[in-house]
Motif scaffolding. Sequence first.
Motif, PDB file in Angstrom:
ATOM      1  N   ASN A   1       0.863  -1.293   0.054  1.00  5.69           N
ATOM      2  CA  ASN A   1      -0.050   0.011   0.027  1.00  5.69           C
ATOM      3  C   ASN A   1       1.004   1.143   0.209  1.00  5.69           C
ATOM      4  N   LEU A   2       2.073   1.140   0.751  1.00 10.29           N
ATOM      5  CA  LEU A   2       2.922   2.243   0.704  1.00 10.29           C
ATOM      6  C   LEU A   2       3.531   2.655  -0.615  1.00 10.29           C
ATOM      7  N   ILE A   3       3.599   1.389  -1.395  1.00  9.65           N
ATOM      8  CA  ILE A   3       4.049   1.674  -2.675  1.00  9.65           C
ATOM      9  C   ILE A   3       3.030   2.047  -3.718  1.00  9.65           C
ATOM     10  N   LYS A   4       2.022   1.522  -3.434  1.00  8.64           N
ATOM     11  CA  LYS A   4       0.712   2.029  -4.302  1.00  8.64           C
ATOM     12  C   LYS A   4       0.642   3.772  -4.007  1.00  8.64           C
ATOM     13  N   MET A   5       0.572   4.174  -2.757  1.00  9.02           N
ATOM     14  CA  MET A   5       0.290   5.570  -2.715  1.00  9.02           C
ATOM     15  C   MET A   5       1.564   6.309  -3.320  1.00  9.02           C
ATOM     16  N   TYR A   6       2.661   5.991  -3.098  1.00  3.01           N
ATOM     17  CA  TYR A   6       3.954   6.654  -3.815  1.00  3.01           C
ATOM     18  C   TYR A   6       3.554   6.915  -5.340  1.00  3.01           C
ATOM     19  N   SER A   7       3.216   5.567  -5.778  1.00  6.78           N
ATOM     20  CA  SER A   7       2.924   5.623  -7.344  1.00  6.78           C
ATOM     21  C   SER A   7       1.862   6.559  -7.633  1.00  6.78           C
ATOM     22  N   LEU A   8       0.823   6.180  -7.133  1.00 12.46           N
ATOM     23  CA  LEU A   8      -0.464   7.176  -7.400  1.00 12.46           C
ATOM     24  C   LEU A   8      -0.081   8.801  -7.163  1.00 12.46           C
ATOM     25  N   TRP A   9       0.594   8.974  -6.000  1.00 10.05           N
ATOM     26  CA  TRP A   9       1.115  10.450  -5.992  1.00 10.05           C
ATOM     27  C   TRP A   9       1.961  10.656  -7.124  1.00 10.05           C
ATOM     28  N   ASN A  10       2.700  10.105  -7.386  1.00  5.33           N
ATOM     29  CA  ASN A  10       3.859  10.368  -8.645  1.00  5.33           C
ATOM     30  C   ASN A  10       2.985  10.434  -9.798  1.00  5.33           C
ATOM     31  N   GLU A  11       1.991   9.590 -10.141  1.00  4.10           N
ATOM     32  CA  GLU A  11       1.140   9.587 -11.412  1.00  4.10           C
ATOM     33  C   GLU A  11       0.383  11.090 -11.312  1.00  4.10           C
ATOM     34  N   LEU A  12      -0.289  11.196 -10.225  1.00  4.46           N
ATOM     35  CA  LEU A  12      -1.132  12.514 -10.024  1.00  4.46           C
ATOM     36  C   LEU A  12      -0.289  13.790 -10.377  1.00  4.46           C
ATOM     37  N   SER A  13       0.783  13.782  -9.677  1.00  4.46           N
ATOM     38  CA  SER A  13       1.673  14.921  -9.541  1.00  4.46           C
ATOM     39  C   SER A  13       2.186  15.127 -11.024  1.00  4.46           C
ATOM     40  N   SER A  14       2.643  14.068 -11.780  1.00  5.10           N
ATOM     41  CA  SER A  14       3.170  14.269 -13.085  1.00  5.10           C
ATOM     42  C   SER A  14       2.004  14.915 -14.184  1.00  5.10           C
ATOM     43  N   ILE A  15       0.813  14.412 -13.759  1.00  6.70           N
ATOM     44  CA  ILE A  15      -0.404  15.101 -14.692  1.00  6.70           C
ATOM     45  C   ILE A  15      -0.425  16.399 -14.318  1.00  6.70           C
ATOM     46  N   LEU A  16      -0.380  16.645 -13.068  1.00  8.49           N
ATOM     47  CA  LEU A  16      -0.684  18.252 -12.752  1.00  8.49           C
ATOM     48  C   LEU A  16       0.560  18.921 -13.314  1.00  8.49           C
ATOM     49  N   SER A  17       1.814  18.422 -13.507  1.00 11.58           N
ATOM     50  CA  SER A  17       2.911  19.221 -13.878  1.00 11.58           C
ATOM     51  C   SER A  17       2.959  19.485 -15.373  1.00 11.58           C
ATOM     52  N   LYS A  18       2.133  18.729 -15.998  1.00  8.12           N
ATOM     53  CA  LYS A  18       1.760  18.898 -17.425  1.00  8.12           C
ATOM     54  C   LYS A  18       0.817  19.986 -17.553  1.00  8.12           C
ATOM     55  N   TYR A  19       0.163  20.641 -16.704  1.00 12.56           N
ATOM     56  CA  TYR A  19      -1.023  21.529 -16.855  1.00 12.56           C
ATOM     57  C   TYR A  19      -0.271  22.779 -16.135  1.00 12.56           C
ATOM     58  N   GLY A  20       0.872  22.815 -15.521  1.00  6.93           N
ATOM     59  CA  GLY A  20       1.629  23.953 -15.094  1.00  6.93           C
ATOM     60  C   GLY A  20       1.211  24.069 -13.765  1.00  6.93           C
ATOM     61  N   CYS A  21       0.825  23.024 -12.918  1.00 13.46           N
ATOM     62  CA  CYS A  21       0.391  22.958 -11.552  1.00 13.46           C
ATOM     63  C   CYS A  21       1.919  22.397 -10.846  1.00 13.46           C
ATOM     64  N   ARG A  22       1.826  22.796  -9.571  1.00 15.24           N
ATOM     65  CA  ARG A  22       2.948  22.332  -8.828  1.00 15.24           C
ATOM     66  C   ARG A  22       2.642  20.745  -8.512  1.00 15.24           C
ATOM     67  N   ARG A  23       3.778  20.164  -8.059  1.00 13.18           N
ATOM     68  CA  ARG A  23       3.540  18.762  -7.615  1.00 13.18           C
ATOM     69  C   ARG A  23       3.092  18.721  -6.370  1.00 13.18           C
ATOM     70  N   LEU A  24       1.964  17.582  -5.934  1.00 13.54           N
ATOM     71  CA  LEU A  24       1.474  17.476  -4.673  1.00 13.54           C
ATOM     72  C   LEU A  24       2.505  17.430  -3.564  1.00 13.54           C
ATOM     73  N   ASN A  25       1.884  18.102  -2.449  1.00 10.48           N
ATOM     74  CA  ASN A  25       3.171  17.677  -1.204  1.00 10.48           C
ATOM     75  C   ASN A  25       2.868  16.276  -0.525  1.00 10.48           C
ATOM     76  N   PHE A  26       4.076  15.976   0.012  1.00 10.70           N
ATOM     77  CA  PHE A  26       4.211  14.693   0.252  1.00 10.70           C
ATOM     78  C   PHE A  26       4.303  14.235   1.790  1.00 10.70           C
ATOM     79  N   PRO A  27       3.707  15.053   2.645  1.00  7.56           N
ATOM     80  CA  PRO A  27       3.814  14.761   4.259  1.00  7.56           C
ATOM     81  C   PRO A  27       3.110  13.494   4.587  1.00  7.56           C
ATOM     82  N   GLU A  28       2.028  13.149   4.371  1.00  4.73           N
ATOM     83  CA  GLU A  28       1.013  11.992   4.957  1.00  4.73           C
ATOM     84  C   GLU A  28       2.041  10.753   4.558  1.00  4.73           C
ATOM     85  N   ILE A  29       2.446  10.637   3.395  1.00  3.29           N
ATOM     86  CA  ILE A  29       3.234   9.436   2.935  1.00  3.29           C
ATOM     87  C   ILE A  29       4.486   9.294   3.540  1.00  3.29           C
TER      88      ILE A  29
END
Length: 187
Positions: free
Chosen positions: A29-57
């Motif tokens: 589940n930790l690996i899945k959280m990291y992978s989903l965070w990375n995927e969503l952050s990458s999509i946001l970056s393509k739209y000029g947004c910042r990557r998501l913060n990482f504290p909870e993970i």
Amino acid sequence: MKKEKRELILDGTSYFAEVEIVEKSDKNNLIKMYSLWNELSSILSKYGCRRLNFPEISELIFCYIYDCWRVNNVPQIKHSSFDCYNPKTYSRIQIKATSVADDLTSFGPRSIWDELYFMDFFPNGKYDGCFDVYLIPNESVYNYPVRSDETFRDQQKRGVRPRFHIKTGLIKPLKIKPIGQYNLFEL
């Protein structure tokens, strides 16, 4: 992960709080959280947004590696600002993390901790699951010149939220070495 009410010894006083205990079976589940965070952050970056913060993970990953408990609050303490608790050493642990090359880390004006750890999830300049863990000396933080006329401690006394770059402000100039270097996919 288990949620349990556990005893915390803080400054020699016993408190009870609900804690989250990350178990070895949580690895996928930790690996899945990291992978989903990375995927969503990458999509946001393509739209000029910042990557998501990482504290909870990052807090959960720290607890997984170092057998600590995640603490959301201690009801008997008005301002319990630490993130994790080490039941072996009775230490309040503050976790700060970055997933970019140049962090800007902020602290609450009432933040307290016994041990401060910094987790760098971008040590190789890419999102490959690698991360470094640093133990940051407390006095280096409290005495850090956040402004030319104010230290971290001064800003906390004024009730201001101190912000500074841990990597370029402390780790590099003080030559702090990581206490651990990991790859989440290989834990």
